[in-house]
Motif scaffolding. Sequence first.
Motif: not given
Lengths: 447, 447
Positions: A51-52, A57, A60, A328, A397, B365-368, B424-427
């Motif tokens: 997904a990443i 990436d 930071m 989450v 979330a 920031r890095y999660y699409p 969590a990074p995706p949300v």
Amino acid sequence: MRAIIVGSGAGGLTTASTIRKYNKDMEVVVITKEKEIAYSPCAIPYVIEGAIKSFDDIVMHTPEDYKKERNIDVLTETTVVDVDSKNNKIKCIDKDGNEFEMGYDYLVLATGAEPFIPPIEGKDLEGVFKVRSIEDGRAILKYIEENDCKKVAVVGAGAIGLEMAYGLKKRGLEVLVVEMAPQVLPRFLDPDMAEIVQKYLEKEGINIILSKPLEKIIGNEKVEAVCVDGKLYDADMVIMATGVRPNVELAKKAGCKIGRFAIEVNEKMQTSIPNIYAVGDCVEVVDFITGEKTLSPFGTTAVRQGKVAGKNIAGVEAKFYPVLNSAVSKIGELEIGGTGLTAFSANLKRIPIVIGRAKALTRARYYPGGKEIEIKMIFNEDGRVVGCQIVGGERVAERIDAMSIAIFKGTTAEELANMEFCYAPPVSMVNEPLSLAAENALKKLGK
Amino acid sequence: MRAIIVGSGAGGLTTASTIRKYNKDMEVVVITKEKEIAYSPCAIPYVIEGAIKSFDDIVMHTPEDYKKERNIDVLTETTVVDVDSKNNKIKCIDKDGNEFEMGYDYLVLATGAEPFIPPIEGKDLEGVFKVRSIEDGRAILKYIEENDCKKVAVVGAGAIGLEMAYGLKKRGLEVLVVEMAPQVLPRFLDPDMAEIVQKYLEKEGINIILSKPLEKIIGNEKVEAVCVDGKLYDADMVIMATGVRPNVELAKKAGCKIGRFAIEVNEKMQTSIPNIYAVGDCVEVVDFITGEKTLSPFGTTAVRQGKVAGKNIAGVEAKFYPVLNSAVSKIGELEIGGTGLTAFSANLKRIPIVIGRAKALTRARYYPGGKEIEIKMIFNEDGRVVGCQIVGGERVAERIDAMSIAIFKGTTAEELANMEFCYAPPVSMVNEPLSLAAENALKKLGK
């Protein structure tokens, strides 16, 4: 004045940045064993999943960014081996093995936690990995490619274990999850809510064995199989997602008081030694509901603690509140969240509770793309909400965040049932599921 | 015992269903002018847009469903023309023109609101539409097809106006929006937040004229052009989204007290006549922040009022709380939400406020796929949050709900800045934007 921060995770770097934000003059030094800093370990499974795109990436900032943008010195690949808290000095070893000392006015221990690897046969074979640092992530990907791995055993069905299991499945591996507890996500969800997650993962083709420990890992140099309940399962690699243990060695050397679980701190994040602070996975905190000491090994907790420690060191008063351990996770199509007390813990602690449930959709019934969402809300005898668990296809979330505010502010089932929730067909239902869950509890509360 | 509900919108039908839920014996009759019931008028723009396939999809239940599943009689295409509140009787006319009377023990006025059409030249031409009922929606689509419409003028840049503008644009029409106020969404957002929405719509190719009224509609039988600020704009049709006026005629005939804006009710949703209740767009409510009377023409308000009225009629005590007028809209890629006081109304009412802002992303920031999100939070002098506006690409509605709870429970900027938000990074981001906005205000509050 010099502040030294030991550790470059979320807690350590937030402390450093916060000191600088409120104090332009203090010298701020971060010392870390790691080579790369300022990445989110929570992102590792999502890189594995694809997904990443790449591990690069998720980094930071570089140490150079910290120097240039914030005048913070970051010493990487350097280990702090001792603290002399009487003379306010630390002893370090850099990557070339050179020893040196450094004095401090403030010391911040952000030493994090170490993965706990159960002492089983075969744990040191090639192909056994932990999931803690970006190096672990890179090593896992490299090993899969170099060894053309087809089968993996993931040990531990906590959030990281399941996220890794899903990620590895998406990468094309056959995945077996082994968990000692009788459910997945045992610290996070009640068994009934965990079952939704388990069924989803099984439907996605992941094998899950519950209530059994991993007995041993078999192989000749490299992992070849795992043994569970006396049965052998082929595996080219093993991912250990068996939890973490707070890293308190340095705090002990400094003479800081260690509590039941980790370093003891007050609400300013000060240890028992006034000019030594501690933040992140290495400290223990207070549970908002029970008032008992607990751990809160989350990036968000570390960030919030770092802000509090940083402000106090810079002379701005700030307090860290007791925690709900709100969390989450996103695993494939499922978003899974929890905050506050579970029914399981309430029963363990003999706290009488009332449960409210709702099963609904995330959009108006007729609006395309709506996902199922299931809510379990926990109320105390007075009718105040003390916990909430949600599993759904989207928009979990922020609902957990809403419930965290509700718990923190002592909101009752009646208030939640009558609460004003906003509505538009593409983004919500006219009867908000949170409100329906509260209404469901209200009846049982006899109100 | 018989309860008669006049009106089959969200408020009327919720009242009917709630009475039945708590009382199996009472006769429950819903009388409505409409032919189709139990649909969400908020969905009309999304059918126009094509996001929902057909108007048939948005009808959730038929009158027969109500009879069969809940033993509720629904008389459609029937108008209540008079109320004799002394003798507890109403007079009706059915679709064939037959007059009849009916006695009641409880009467519920859920008469809604009528679109307000400004008295301008050309308003009765063919091709001028309002957006209130499913019939309006069907008529608009039919007119576009039958007349091969290319250009449309939408009058009014409230949520429905803009949703319609976007929907018509997606359908391939050239769209002009005309709004008298100097901003879009004037009742919902402050000018600075409204500008984000305006720019997005302009980028999508929608023309917007602000600070000007529609002067007249020009045409020979059918709409051919509109005149704004002395200038002519070609238009094949005109959509009037110029707001609504509470429908209080029947309440007046019954002798119910009418307040400043609409029917007066107490917190049980009772009018000045104890066995006559009123719910939905036809009643006035109390503003949570100012304590003043106001309108709350939202489906969610109607549903919550219907529950309160229904419970009280069935003998279960329930209270309707003052409102925040929390609302959300989805327009194309933008989700737009607001709750509580705006800075604009605070200034009008001379309430001193402090503003907190944050501009962030919805995912790490890095999660699409992360989207921009912009937050404006309004605090009173004591540092308690009293309002919040959010414009973003996703996950706005639930953040607004979180803020509604926060406002309702008197949460301070300090509490919000330190609040535990899940990550969590995706949300989400590790620093929740709501928390950043509160932190921003905290500094201005000198805390």
